[in-house]
Design a protein around this motif. Structure first.
Motif, PDB file in Angstrom:
ATOM      1  N   VAL A 162     -10.506  -6.710   6.669  1.00  0.00           N
ATOM      2  CA  VAL A 162      -9.796  -5.559   6.113  1.00  0.00           C
ATOM      3  C   VAL A 162      -9.322  -4.593   7.206  1.00  0.00           C
ATOM      4  CG1 VAL A 162      -9.960  -3.560   4.580  1.00  0.00           C
ATOM      5  CG2 VAL A 162     -10.921  -5.759   3.879  1.00  0.00           C
ATOM      6  N   PRO A 212       0.818  -1.226   0.000  1.00  0.00           N
ATOM      7  CA  PRO A 212       0.000   0.000   0.000  1.00  0.00           C
ATOM      8  C   PRO A 212       0.845   1.267   0.000  1.00  0.00           C
ATOM      9  CG  PRO A 212      -0.893  -1.609   1.535  1.00  0.00           C
ATOM     10  CD  PRO A 212       0.425  -2.149   1.062  1.00  0.00           C
ATOM     11  N   LEU A 226     -13.798  -1.711   2.208  1.00  0.00           N
ATOM     12  CA  LEU A 226     -13.352  -0.372   2.555  1.00  0.00           C
ATOM     13  C   LEU A 226     -14.496   0.618   2.349  1.00  0.00           C
ATOM     14  CD1 LEU A 226      -9.958  -0.536   0.654  1.00  0.00           C
ATOM     15  CD2 LEU A 226     -10.194  -0.490   3.137  1.00  0.00           C
ATOM     16  N   ILE A 251      -5.100  -3.630   7.857  1.00  0.00           N
ATOM     17  CA  ILE A 251      -4.460  -2.325   7.715  1.00  0.00           C
ATOM     18  C   ILE A 251      -3.895  -1.822   9.038  1.00  0.00           C
ATOM     19  CG2 ILE A 251      -5.879  -1.688   5.740  1.00  0.00           C
ATOM     20  CD1 ILE A 251      -7.661  -0.082   7.520  1.00  0.00           C
ATOM     21  N   HIS A 259      -4.046  -7.568   0.378  1.00  0.00           N
ATOM     22  CA  HIS A 259      -4.488  -6.223   0.733  1.00  0.00           C
ATOM     23  C   HIS A 259      -4.416  -5.276  -0.456  1.00  0.00           C
ATOM     24  CE1 HIS A 259      -3.894  -2.456   3.479  1.00  0.00           C
ATOM     25  NE2 HIS A 259      -5.110  -2.546   3.004  1.00  0.00           N
ATOM     26  N   VAL A 260      -3.349  -5.376  -1.232  1.00  0.00           N
ATOM     27  CA  VAL A 260      -3.193  -4.485  -2.387  1.00  0.00           C
ATOM     28  C   VAL A 260      -4.300  -4.728  -3.407  1.00  0.00           C
ATOM     29  CG1 VAL A 260      -1.731  -4.011  -4.379  1.00  0.00           C
ATOM     30  CG2 VAL A 260      -0.719  -4.116  -2.115  1.00  0.00           C
ATOM     31  N   LEU A 268      -7.388  -3.044  -2.142  1.00  0.00           N
ATOM     32  CA  LEU A 268      -7.270  -1.603  -2.352  1.00  0.00           C
ATOM     33  C   LEU A 268      -7.469  -1.245  -3.821  1.00  0.00           C
ATOM     34  CD1 LEU A 268      -4.219  -0.555  -0.131  1.00  0.00           C
ATOM     35  CD2 LEU A 268      -6.586   0.173   0.136  1.00  0.00           C
ATOM     36  N   MET A 291     -10.155   1.237  -5.481  1.00  0.00           N
ATOM     37  CA  MET A 291      -9.732   2.415  -6.243  1.00  0.00           C
ATOM     38  C   MET A 291     -10.121   2.325  -7.712  1.00  0.00           C
ATOM     39  SD  MET A 291      -5.924   2.560  -4.559  1.00  0.00           S
ATOM     40  CE  MET A 291      -5.266   3.788  -5.673  1.00  0.00           C
ATOM     41  N   THR A 309     -14.444   3.241   0.587  1.00  0.00           N
ATOM     42  CA  THR A 309     -14.525   3.623  -0.825  1.00  0.00           C
ATOM     43  C   THR A 309     -15.403   2.656  -1.607  1.00  0.00           C
ATOM     44  OG1 THR A 309     -12.405   2.482  -1.067  1.00  0.00           O
ATOM     45  CG2 THR A 309     -12.352   4.876  -0.990  1.00  0.00           C
TER      46      THR A 309
END
Length: 769
Positions: A475, A341, A453, A479, A365-366, A369, A373, A455
């Motif tokens: 999640v 991240p 997340l 983080i 995790h990436v 994300l 995004m 988002t």
């Protein structure tokens, strides 16, 4: 022979390019087998011809010039049969093909073995002998097969490296170089590769030229001086604690750092080859390491570790003194051995278009994300020469888990059209956002989203989601650098519950293990997917489970739209034990004065054992939810994040569809609703089949929701039921998928299917998978 094989593999591993690798192979194999000829023919993917790429014993002038059609000659026969061919008198064989320019008319005995890497024939390794009476024996044949198998991966990697550099086997320009991995986040990106690498990792250093050799020399000499001072200080500090022979090791280190040793060779490469200091250091250290590892003396072999350690120390100082900033151009495709991240955060806003990670999986995790995004991502690219991608034009296909380097104009145009079509399609589907998902004959299906997340929530609401079918509570744990407190968890959960109130929010309890590890709670297992994960960890650690449930319940006050879901259930006792703890927390929270309702509790069906206990499980809970990704993985015994077996993972496999039908029928037979979350639910064709099976709700990534809603609103349930009946009679996942796609095309939904690349030239190279 084992010792010889080891030394050959080590030497080939250290070769700088494909041609050097092949020259080493033919030279070392010829000597090891005491034969007169050893040659390598590689299959050129562009022309589909075998090309003589290296030889010891035949005329050198024939290298690169002699070629055979795919099935021509004995070489073609070895390749097409994919097995060794051993002949005492090769010229008498009907498939023998004579090339005067090679001078091979003198040699009669022939042994050829195919070079195969993950089902793809790369070429043929041949040895020949003058005497017709000499027949290569079984031991020699076995040795050559072993050499071929050991070196196939190295050859594939070197071949791909050369292709990325822009050259095919024939020396012509290479285009559309493809590599296969695992889809991390959907979408297509076209941009420029920017390679980032972890500190003090020699293997990760890219090799590139410098336009300031004097500056590189100064930086390198300063780094060497700093390492010499470090070693001297350690030596002095430990002088009274070490024996003289142990103290002498520090002197050895200092001698290795003398001008006439390792540093001198690095300086020469910077001056003569124009390399930057870090790349020159990598080359020299690897050369020294290979030299020591090939020695017979055990003590000397161990010195390779010392060389590598010195190299890392120098590299660390070089990187500390390197003040150059990474240039992130518009349209950056971030590439790394293992993305983090923090690396994503370094890219200026608006410039990141795609991600490529050699390691990692769709659940890392990436990847989570990236999906949040909306950045197309490919992960798990095994054996890719990652450092060669710096500055290259790349296409990232996050749908198929594939990247292309140096794309042709035709391939680029193909993917540009996909990007435009996706944008146009979503603009056209915005009008459906607030409309219900009902078939033309009145059947209602709820469309939910998978989130992790905040988002995700924003995007889900804008796409018209009716609730959350799967909130990944791991999640917030991933983080953090420790377990989040009850208060911290409560804040995370309340955001999700509030955003969707009064619609339901289904929170899966902590699902770590497998490929989802926490840095502060490491789980090391030989087979993590069949190990300690999901509900098994929660029940073994009730202190974690109870805090999490307490945070969920308190977060739901005032909304009362919480649903709790238990993952990785494989037997009834796990459900009963979990319910006991949930009820206990519920009463405790009520006693503390919180005005909450008892949430609905459900279980995930993702283990084959649970498929056959659906009725028993359903009698104890309020709902069932199928985790189709894991269920498919366990039914087919295929790790869905492993690119080496990715082609065996198929959501349309007949066994998977039969299991899904049974689950829906058994759940409804005891009056309990059943939902499904996974990739199949987000596929328009898969969604139709699931709706026909009777699933009450489909949960998917937000990006998939508009397409699925559009398709379901345009057909009748009766039509979908007939399609399901037809495909359940088929026995091939690929035929089933084709049948579903054909039906969608016939119904006017061709624009929702991924276009075929049949009109685009086949990519010239494919990485070692």
């Amino acid at each position: 022979m084992l010792g010889i094989l080891r030394s050959i593999v080590q030497e080939v591993n250290g070769a700088r390019d494909l041609q050097e690798s092949l020259d080493i192979i033919v030279s070392r194999v010829q000597a090891a087998m005491n034969t007169e000829v050893c040659s390598v023919y590689l299959l050129d993917p562009a022309s589909n011809r075998y090309i003589l790429m290296a030889t010891e014993g035949l005329h050198k002038k024939a290298v690169g010039k002699v070629s055979l059609a795919h099935s021509e000659g004995l070489v073609g026969l070895v390749g097409s049969r994919e097995e060794p061919i051993n002949l005492e008198d090769a010229p008498s064989h009907p498939r023998y093909r004579y090339f005067p320019e090679t001078g091979e008319e003198r040699f009669r005995s022939f042994l050829g073995v195919p070079i195969i890497h993950h089902r793809r024939v790369l070429g043929v390794l041949v040895v020949q002998q003058r005497e017709a009476s000499r027949n290569f024996d079984e031991g020699e044949e076995a040795f050559l097969v072993t050499v071929s198998a050991q070196l196939a991966g190295v050859i594939a990697h070197s071949e791909a490296t050369g292709a990325i550099s822009g050259l095919s086997l024939t020396g012509e320009e290479a285009r559309d170089v493809s590599f296969n991995g695992v889809p991390g986040a959907p979408g297509v990106a076209i941009g420029r590769g920017v390679v980032v690498y972890p500190p003090a990792d020699l293997d990760a250093v890219p090799e590139k030229a410098t336009d300031n050799p004097e500056g590189e020399l100064a930086a390198f000499q300063e780094a060497v001086k700093a390492v010499q001072e470090d070693i001297q200080k350690v030596s002095e500090r430990l002088s009274d604690k070490l024996r003289p022979e142990e103290q002498a090791l520090f002197d050895v280190y200092l001698r290795m750092l003398g001008d006439n040793a390792l540093p001198g060779e690095v300086v020469n490469r910077i001056r003569n080859d124009g390399l930057w200091a870090q790349g020159a250091l990598k080359q020299v250290v690897n050369q020294y390491v290979r030299h020591f590892e090939m020695m017979d003396d055990h003590y000397l072999r161990e010195r390779a570790v010392d060389i590598r350690d010195l190299g890392r120390r120098i590299l660390s100082h070089l990187q500390e003194g390197d003040t150059r900033q990474v240039d992130y151009p518009e349209g950056t495709v971030l590439v790394s051995e293992e993305l983090t991240p923090a690396m994503l955060g370094e890219v200026p806003r608006g410039r990141l278009v795609g991600l490529v990670s050699v390691r990692g999986s769709s659940n890392s995790h990436v990847a989570i994300l990236a999906r949040a995004m909306g950045v197309p991502t490919v992960m798990g690219l095994v054996d890719i020469p990652v450092n060669q991608l710096d500055g290259k034009e790349l296409i990232v296909d996050g749908f198929e888990g594939q990247i292309f380097a140096s794309p042709s104009a035709e391939l680029r145009h193909f993917y540009e059209e996909i990007c435009e079509e996706e944008d146009e399609l979503f603009r056209g589907l915005e009008a459906l956002r607030d409309k219900p998902c009902i078939t033309t004959d009145g059947h209602r299906v709820s469309l939910l989203v998978n989130t992790g997340l905040m988002t995700d929530v924003v995007r889900s609401l804008s796409h018209g989601a009716e609730g959350i079918g799967l909130y990944r509570t791991e999640v917030p744990f991933m983080i953090k650098e420790r377990f989040p407190s009850e208060h911290e968890q409560r804040q995370y959960y309340r955001e999700q519950l509030e955003a969707f109130a009064p619609n339901p929010v289904t929170m899966r309890t902590l699902d770590i293990g497998g490929d989802k590890a926490l840095s502060y709670f490491p789980i090391n297992e030989e087979n993590p997917f069949l190990g300690w994960r999901g509900i098994r960890i929660s029940l073994d650690h009730p202190e974690i489970f109870l805090v999490q449930v307490r945070a969920m319940l308190k977060a739901s006050e005032g909304f009362n739209n919480l649903q709790i879901m238990l993952p990785m259930i494989s037997n009834v006792s796990e459900v009963e034990e979990s319910l006991h703890l949930i009820y206990r927390v519920y009463h405790e929270v009520r006693e503390e004065g919180y005005q909450i309702h008892m949430p609905r509790v459900g279980v995930m069906i993702e283990v084959p054992a649970a498929v056959y206990q659906v009725r028993e499980l359903a009698e104890r809970v309020d709902f069932l939810s199928v985790g189709s990704n894991d269920l498919t993985q366990y039914l087919l015994a295929v790790d869905r994040n492993n690119p080496r077996v990715a082609q065996l993972y198929h959501s349309y496999h007949p066994a998977v569809l039969q299991a899904l039908v049974r689950i829906a029928q058994d759940a409804h037979s005891v009056g309990k609703p059943v939902t499904i979350c996974g990739e199949l639910a987000g596929d328009p064709g898969g969604a139709l089949l699931l709706m026909a099976m009777g699933y009450d709700a489909l949960s998917m990534n937000a990006a998939s929701l508009p397409k699925v809603k559009s398709v379901i609103r345009s057909i009748s349930r009766e039509w979908a039921a007939q399609l399901l009946e037809d495909v359940l009679l088929l026995d091939s996942p690929h035929v089933i998928k084709s049948c579903v796609d054909l039906a969608l095309r016939g119904a006017g939904f061709a624009r929702y299917l991924r276009p075929s690349r049949s009109s685009v030239p086949v990519p010239t190279y494919e990485s070692a998978r």
